[in-house]
Scaffold this motif. Structure first.
Motif, PDB file in Angstrom:
ATOM      1  N   VAL A   1       0.845  -1.190   0.000  1.00  0.00           N
ATOM      2  CA  VAL A   1       0.000   0.000   0.000  1.00  0.00           C
ATOM      3  C   VAL A   1       0.883   1.244   0.000  1.00  0.00           C
ATOM      4  N   LYS A   2       0.639   2.148  -0.945  1.00  0.00           N
ATOM      5  CA  LYS A   2       1.367   3.414  -0.979  1.00  0.00           C
ATOM      6  C   LYS A   2       0.672   4.361  -0.004  1.00  0.00           C
ATOM      7  N   SER A   3       1.205   4.401   1.203  1.00  0.00           N
ATOM      8  CA  SER A   3       0.536   5.129   2.274  1.00  0.00           C
ATOM      9  C   SER A   3       1.574   5.632   3.264  1.00  0.00           C
ATOM     10  N   PRO A   4       1.300   6.774   3.902  1.00  0.00           N
ATOM     11  CA  PRO A   4       2.198   7.228   4.980  1.00  0.00           C
ATOM     12  C   PRO A   4       2.095   6.350   6.221  1.00  0.00           C
ATOM     13  N   PHE A   5       1.054   5.530   6.295  1.00  0.00           N
ATOM     14  CA  PHE A   5       0.862   4.671   7.466  1.00  0.00           C
ATOM     15  C   PHE A   5       1.724   3.415   7.358  1.00  0.00           C
ATOM     16  N   SER A   6       2.203   2.963   8.499  1.00  0.00           N
ATOM     17  CA  SER A   6       2.973   1.730   8.557  1.00  0.00           C
ATOM     18  C   SER A   6       2.037   0.523   8.460  1.00  0.00           C
ATOM     19  N   GLN A   7       2.629  -0.644   8.336  1.00  0.00           N
ATOM     20  CA  GLN A   7       1.849  -1.877   8.313  1.00  0.00           C
ATOM     21  C   GLN A   7       0.964  -1.983   9.556  1.00  0.00           C
ATOM     22  N   GLU A   8       1.536  -1.722  10.724  1.00  0.00           N
ATOM     23  CA  GLU A   8       0.786  -1.823  11.970  1.00  0.00           C
ATOM     24  C   GLU A   8      -0.373  -0.823  12.007  1.00  0.00           C
ATOM     25  N   GLU A   9      -0.149   0.387  11.502  1.00  0.00           N
ATOM     26  CA  GLU A   9      -1.206   1.400  11.493  1.00  0.00           C
ATOM     27  C   GLU A   9      -2.320   1.031  10.519  1.00  0.00           C
ATOM     28  N   LEU A  10      -1.961   0.492   9.357  1.00  0.00           N
ATOM     29  CA  LEU A  10      -2.972   0.051   8.395  1.00  0.00           C
ATOM     30  C   LEU A  10      -3.834  -1.051   8.997  1.00  0.00           C
ATOM     31  N   ILE A  11      -3.189  -2.009   9.663  1.00  0.00           N
ATOM     32  CA  ILE A  11      -3.926  -3.113  10.289  1.00  0.00           C
ATOM     33  C   ILE A  11      -4.838  -2.590  11.395  1.00  0.00           C
ATOM     34  N   GLU A  12      -4.341  -1.682  12.190  1.00  0.00           N
ATOM     35  CA  GLU A  12      -5.130  -1.140  13.301  1.00  0.00           C
ATOM     36  C   GLU A  12      -6.334  -0.351  12.796  1.00  0.00           C
ATOM     37  N   ARG A  13      -6.143   0.450  11.759  1.00  0.00           N
ATOM     38  CA  ARG A  13      -7.250   1.235  11.202  1.00  0.00           C
ATOM     39  C   ARG A  13      -8.320   0.331  10.590  1.00  0.00           C
ATOM     40  N   ALA A  14      -7.883  -0.736   9.932  1.00  0.00           N
ATOM     41  CA  ALA A  14      -8.841  -1.694   9.378  1.00  0.00           C
ATOM     42  C   ALA A  14      -9.594  -2.408  10.494  1.00  0.00           C
TER      43      ALA A  14
ATOM     44  N   GLN B   1      13.592  -6.684   9.553  1.00  0.00           N
ATOM     45  CA  GLN B   1      13.863  -5.390   8.936  1.00  0.00           C
ATOM     46  C   GLN B   1      13.725  -5.430   7.416  1.00  0.00           C
ATOM     47  N   ASN B   2      13.695  -6.629   6.841  1.00  0.00           N
ATOM     48  CA  ASN B   2      13.521  -6.762   5.393  1.00  0.00           C
ATOM     49  C   ASN B   2      12.065  -6.628   4.961  1.00  0.00           C
ATOM     50  N   CYS B   3      11.151  -6.611   5.916  1.00  0.00           N
ATOM     51  CA  CYS B   3       9.725  -6.539   5.583  1.00  0.00           C
ATOM     52  C   CYS B   3       9.363  -5.144   5.092  1.00  0.00           C
ATOM     53  N   PRO B   4       8.732  -5.014   3.911  1.00  0.00           N
ATOM     54  CA  PRO B   4       8.299  -3.702   3.433  1.00  0.00           C
ATOM     55  C   PRO B   4       7.383  -3.016   4.433  1.00  0.00           C
ATOM     56  N   ARG B   5       7.431  -1.710   4.455  1.00  0.00           N
ATOM     57  CA  ARG B   5       6.770  -0.937   5.500  1.00  0.00           C
ATOM     58  C   ARG B   5       5.251  -1.063   5.485  1.00  0.00           C
ATOM     59  N   SER B   6       4.644  -1.158   4.314  1.00  0.00           N
ATOM     60  CA  SER B   6       3.179  -1.147   4.213  1.00  0.00           C
ATOM     61  C   SER B   6       2.678  -2.352   3.429  1.00  0.00           C
TER      62      SER B   6
ATOM     63  N   ASP C   1     -11.525   4.702   3.002  1.00  0.00           N
ATOM     64  CA  ASP C   1     -11.804   5.785   3.944  1.00  0.00           C
ATOM     65  C   ASP C   1     -10.960   5.641   5.202  1.00  0.00           C
ATOM     66  N   ALA C   2     -10.860   4.413   5.718  1.00  0.00           N
ATOM     67  CA  ALA C   2     -10.091   4.197   6.939  1.00  0.00           C
ATOM     68  C   ALA C   2      -8.616   4.513   6.758  1.00  0.00           C
ATOM     69  N   TRP C   3      -8.105   4.241   5.572  1.00  0.00           N
ATOM     70  CA  TRP C   3      -6.682   4.468   5.291  1.00  0.00           C
ATOM     71  C   TRP C   3      -6.410   5.858   4.718  1.00  0.00           C
ATOM     72  N   GLU C   4      -7.507   6.653   4.588  1.00  0.00           N
ATOM     73  CA  GLU C   4      -7.394   8.046   4.128  1.00  0.00           C
ATOM     74  C   GLU C   4      -6.681   8.128   2.778  1.00  0.00           C
ATOM     75  N   ILE C   5      -7.117   7.258   1.870  1.00  0.00           N
ATOM     76  CA  ILE C   5      -6.563   7.255   0.512  1.00  0.00           C
ATOM     77  C   ILE C   5      -7.542   7.971  -0.390  1.00  0.00           C
ATOM     78  N   GLU C   6      -7.043   8.902  -1.186  1.00  0.00           N
ATOM     79  CA  GLU C   6      -7.889   9.685  -2.097  1.00  0.00           C
ATOM     80  C   GLU C   6      -8.456   8.778  -3.187  1.00  0.00           C
ATOM     81  N   GLY C   7      -9.771   8.822  -3.387  1.00  0.00           N
ATOM     82  CA  GLY C   7     -10.427   7.990  -4.415  1.00  0.00           C
ATOM     83  C   GLY C   7     -10.342   8.576  -5.800  1.00  0.00           C
TER      84      GLY C   7
END
Length: 467
Positions: free
Chosen positions: A402-415, A433-438, A461-467
């Motif tokens: 996901v191209k997002s300013p949110f990290s993996q943990e933040e994306l999961i939490e918002r979902a 540390q090799n795991c991609p951020r999102s 909407d939860a991830w605040e991605i422009e449609g």
């Protein structure tokens, strides 16, 4: 009487769902009662019809109600527990840890759609197995490597579908892929105990060898599978690979790389563990021939499972050992009895032998192909180029970046806040540390096809991605 609290912060469909669960469990809605039509209830509550439909679909998925042609949704017979008062929360909340109630939609990898399971044919096969067992004069321990008739049927099937060349004597029936790895780890107990595997890769396999005190060596995965230059730097006894559908990236190892890998294994006297965990589930091309079918040097330990094609709860898998390893296996396991129920083994043998398994696989491909296509189309429509996807065209999962300013943990939490559950891919890396951020892993079989668009719109909407 349903009440919607628009200030509560809970999704509206969650409130509708919870209200109906409370009414059903308290007995206010009895078995056979009809729920209001979705359009009528949406008008009464001043909500969208899709909101009501989501609540009804969740109630149906959990067995509280069922759709009936011409009658809409009716309440199922639910055994009621005696209580001093009406339940204050639903059973699904009681069954879950307090801090993490069950999600409306769970993208867990490995779960399968129970509606596709061939219940009628499987019941016939179980009955046939019981009849065969009844005719036996004595009841005794099964063959240590598994029932011969099942090993024969699997060997014939693998030859037809995967090009695997083996005798039934080379095969061991196990109670799951991790049990298979436990056996392999045991017979390599006296090696130098160097185990290599793809990075990222299945952490459930890694755990087995870590528990056996093997040294773990990650090997990078490229867009077309495991990196051959990285492989050539290894000094390992065992290299675990998923060449036909790399887990989790979905990469397919091309023929040139397969031949290089086999040559390296022969030159270094390394054994390859080929995990063919979902090889049948290719949707637009024929299944990829196995690595084992190309191996002329007897260096490939071929493993497979029925967890993805039938049911993970069946706990049936198999190992095809190269002939060079059979003495080591028999030396270690000569006094171990089979861990898999003879009834299940005989039923599965009957199921494969009558053609039921291949008919089921054909149906499974059709159902999962449609689900995956709907999910991919929804991702493209809702997210466009803000999400990149790998693993399409096969299997029961997708890998998202996901191209997002949110990290993996933040994306999961918002979902999670809106009742949609995802899982971290960090556990799939020996070196986190090799795991991609999102990056997110999506297992899609248990999600209704018609629900994908609503889920993805909520996520946007939860991830605040422009449609």
């Amino acid at each position: 009487m349903l009440y919607i609290d628009r200030e509560s912060g809970l999704p509206l469909y969650e409130q509708i769902y919870t209200s109906f669960v409370r009414e059903i469990l308290s007995g206010s809605l009895a078995a056979g009662d009809r729920l209001p039509a979705t359009r009528k209830l949406a008008e009464e509550l001043s909500v969208g019809r899709n909101t009501v439909d989501k609540a009804y679909q969740q109630l149906a998925a959990e067995g509280y109600i069922e759709p009936r042609i011409g009658s809409g949704f009716t309440v199922n017979e639910i055994p009621l527990q005696l209580s001093s008062g009406a339940p204050s929360y639903s059973p699904r909340e009681q069954d879950a840890p307090p801090s993490r109630p069950p999600a409306r939609y769970d993208f867990a990898y490995g779960s399968v759609d129970n509606s596709v399971f061939p219940h009628d044919q499987w019941r016939k096969s179980v009955n046939n197995a019981l009849s065969a067992m009844e005719l036996e004069q004595t009841i005794q321990y099964p063959c240590r490597q598994g029932e011969l008739v099942l090993r024969q049927e699997i060997a014939r099937y693998l030859q037809r579908s995967r090009g695997v060349v083996c005798d039934p004597d080379q095969m061991v029936i196990t109670c799951g892929q991790q049990h298979s790895m436990e056996i392999i780890a045991n017979i390599f107990e006296n090696s130098s105990k160097n185990f290599a595997m793809e990075e990222p890769g299945y952490d459930g396999i890694r755990a087995i060898f870590a528990n056996h005190h093997f040294q773990l060596h990650p090997v990078a995965v490229e867009s077309d599978g495991i990196s051959i230059p990285a492989v050539k730097k290894l000094n390992a006894d065992l290299l675990y690979v998923t060449p036909s559908h790399q887990f989790p990236t979905g990469a397919v190892l091309p023929i040139a790389k397969r031949r290089q890998l086999l040559s390296w294994a022969q030159e270094t006297e390394t054994y390859l563990i080929e995990d063919d965990y979902d090889s049948e589930l290719r949707y637009y091309t024929n299944p990829i021939p196995s690595l084992q079918s190309l191996d002329i040097h007897d260096r490939t330990i071929y493993t497979g499972t029925f967890s993805k094609s039938l049911a993970p709860s069946m706990r049936t898998a198999y190992i095809v050992f190269p002939k060079s390893l059979l003495p080591a296996y028999r030396s270690y396991y000569h006094r171990y009895n089979s861990q898999v129920s003879p009834l299940h083994q005989l039923a599965l043998a009957d199921f494969i032998g009558c053609g039921g398994y291949e008919r089921h696989i054909n149906r499974l491909r059709t159902v999962y192909r449609k689900k995956q296509a709907a999910l991919l189309a929804g991702l493209e429509k809702v997210f466009g180029d803000t999400i990149s996807v790998s693993g399409g065209g096969a299997g029961i999962h997708l890998l998202l970046n996901v191209k997002s300013p949110f990290s993996q943990e933040e994306l999961i939490e918002r979902a999670e806040r809106i009742g949609i559950r995802f899982y971290s891919t960090e556990v799939l890396y020996i070196e986190p540390q090799n795991c991609p951020r999102s990056q997110l892993l999506l297992g899609f079989p248990t999600i209704p096809e018609e629900a994908f668009m609503g889920i993805l719109e909520d996520l946007r909407d939860a991830w605040e991605i422009e449609g």
